[in-house]
Scaffold this active site. Sequence first.
Site, PDB file in Angstrom:
ATOM      1  N   THR A 111       0.819  -1.150   0.013  1.00 52.15           N
ATOM      2  CA  THR A 111      -0.052   0.052  -0.006  1.00 52.15           C
ATOM      3  C   THR A 111       0.896   1.162   0.014  1.00 52.15           C
ATOM      4  OG1 THR A 111      -1.698  -1.205   1.178  1.00 52.15           O
ATOM      5  CG2 THR A 111      -1.855   1.386   1.489  1.00 52.15           C
ATOM      6  N   THR A 132       1.589  -4.733   4.151  1.00 56.49           N
ATOM      7  CA  THR A 132       1.480  -5.217   5.851  1.00 56.49           C
ATOM      8  C   THR A 132       1.038  -6.516   5.829  1.00 56.49           C
ATOM      9  OG1 THR A 132      -0.766  -4.171   5.649  1.00 56.49           O
ATOM     10  CG2 THR A 132       1.150  -2.986   6.468  1.00 56.49           C
ATOM     11  N   THR A 180       2.863  -9.694  14.774  1.00 55.42           N
ATOM     12  CA  THR A 180       1.647 -10.313  13.931  1.00 55.42           C
ATOM     13  C   THR A 180       0.844  -8.874  13.667  1.00 55.42           C
ATOM     14  OG1 THR A 180       1.389 -11.986  15.631  1.00 55.42           O
ATOM     15  CG2 THR A 180      -0.709 -11.298  14.825  1.00 55.42           C
TER      16      THR A 180
HETATM   17  N1  ASP Z   1      -2.449  -5.934   0.405  1.00 62.07           N
HETATM   18  C1  ASP Z   1      -1.394  -4.943   0.890  1.00 62.07           C
HETATM   19  C2  ASP Z   1      -0.174  -5.740   0.981  1.00 62.07           C
HETATM   20  O1  ASP Z   1       0.009  -6.330   1.769  1.00 62.07           O
HETATM   21  C3  ASP Z   1      -1.891  -4.287   2.182  1.00 62.07           C
HETATM   22  C4  ASP Z   1      -0.839  -3.526   2.656  1.00 62.07           C
HETATM   23  O2  ASP Z   1       0.354  -3.213   1.891  1.00 62.07           O
HETATM   24  O3  ASP Z   1      -1.094  -3.033   3.753  1.00 62.07           O
HETATM   25  O4  ASP Z   1       0.483  -5.586   0.386  1.00 62.07           O
END
Ligand code: ASP
Length: 349
Positions: free
Chosen positions: A16, A92, A169
Amino acid sequence: MTAPNTSVLLIYTGGTIGMIENPETGALENFDFEHLQKHVPELLKFKFPIDTYQFDPPMDSSDMEPDMWQKLVRIIYENYDRYRGFVILHGTDTMAYTASALSFMLENLDKPVILTGSQLPIGVLRTDGKENLMTSIEIAAACNGEGKSLVPEVCIFFENHLMRGNRTTKLSAENFNAFGSFNYPVLAEAGIHIKYNNVQIHVNGERRKLIPHYLLDTNVAVLKLFPGIQEDVVATILEIKGLKALVLETYGSGNAPRKDWFIRRLCEASKRGVVIVNVTQCNAGTVEMERYETGYQLLQAGVVSGYDSTTESAIAKLMFLLGHGYSPEEVRLRMNRSIAGEITIQTEE
Ligand code: ASP
């Protein structure tokens, strides 16, 4: 303080933090790293060079695979002497798995490897990405008067907290405070000052040379218990062809149903050489199989304790140990020893 002539390598894997909204579909899509730099002109304020490495194409971390962990280890190893520290921008969703795996794969690490990301893309007004990025870079470059890194560990920095990576986590798909480290104190807290919790930070005292590890074995699985779980479900998982290890997510302090078929199935699988590791479904606390009858029977069935490990760390550690060709007995022994501070073992006085 930051040592003179120090520089940081910023590795952009995706996630993201570097995404932008597609005006037609409204979905978040990856965009070029150059844009990220344009949106964070503050990067120029650092008094040391920041080099970048971009995954091409950048990836959503849901697509992360162990071969990408190997790629990250290779990038860090090949650039190790040229940089004071490393910052990995990562989605994330699977960041805790990557951080756990890297902590095992980078033996004798004595420089910071800080993973960070964000809940809102960096171009968005209220983004948490800028703060996370800037502070991670600062931590990656921080060193003491003798020029030694302050946090020579694989960490996750998120929303003011620096955490040991293999203790984290993902907790929230909504809050900026997205990660927790329930069984280990934070390594640093960022407010007006960055306060380092030096007592909890692992230092490679003997300054042995970094050893990169690339071998991983993915013949592993996770089984989360729930009331009403059927024999067929358990049997089907335990009998997967080639399965070498299973993380069993149990209740509370490591408890499981007392049904005969359940214990028998676990016992048979253990005897066949499947390593079964008991990890609690609770976020905080540790497995103590001796505590209740419902846990003790697992011990008798050959299940080993995962102590206060996260599931993310247990699965990465199993891949790492199995990848190195250890026998089931050796893997069981090593699951009960800390490799990179991932479990707390109480030593008896
Ligand atoms: N779907 C995204 C990822 O893990 C979510 C994020 O970056 O927070 O690449």
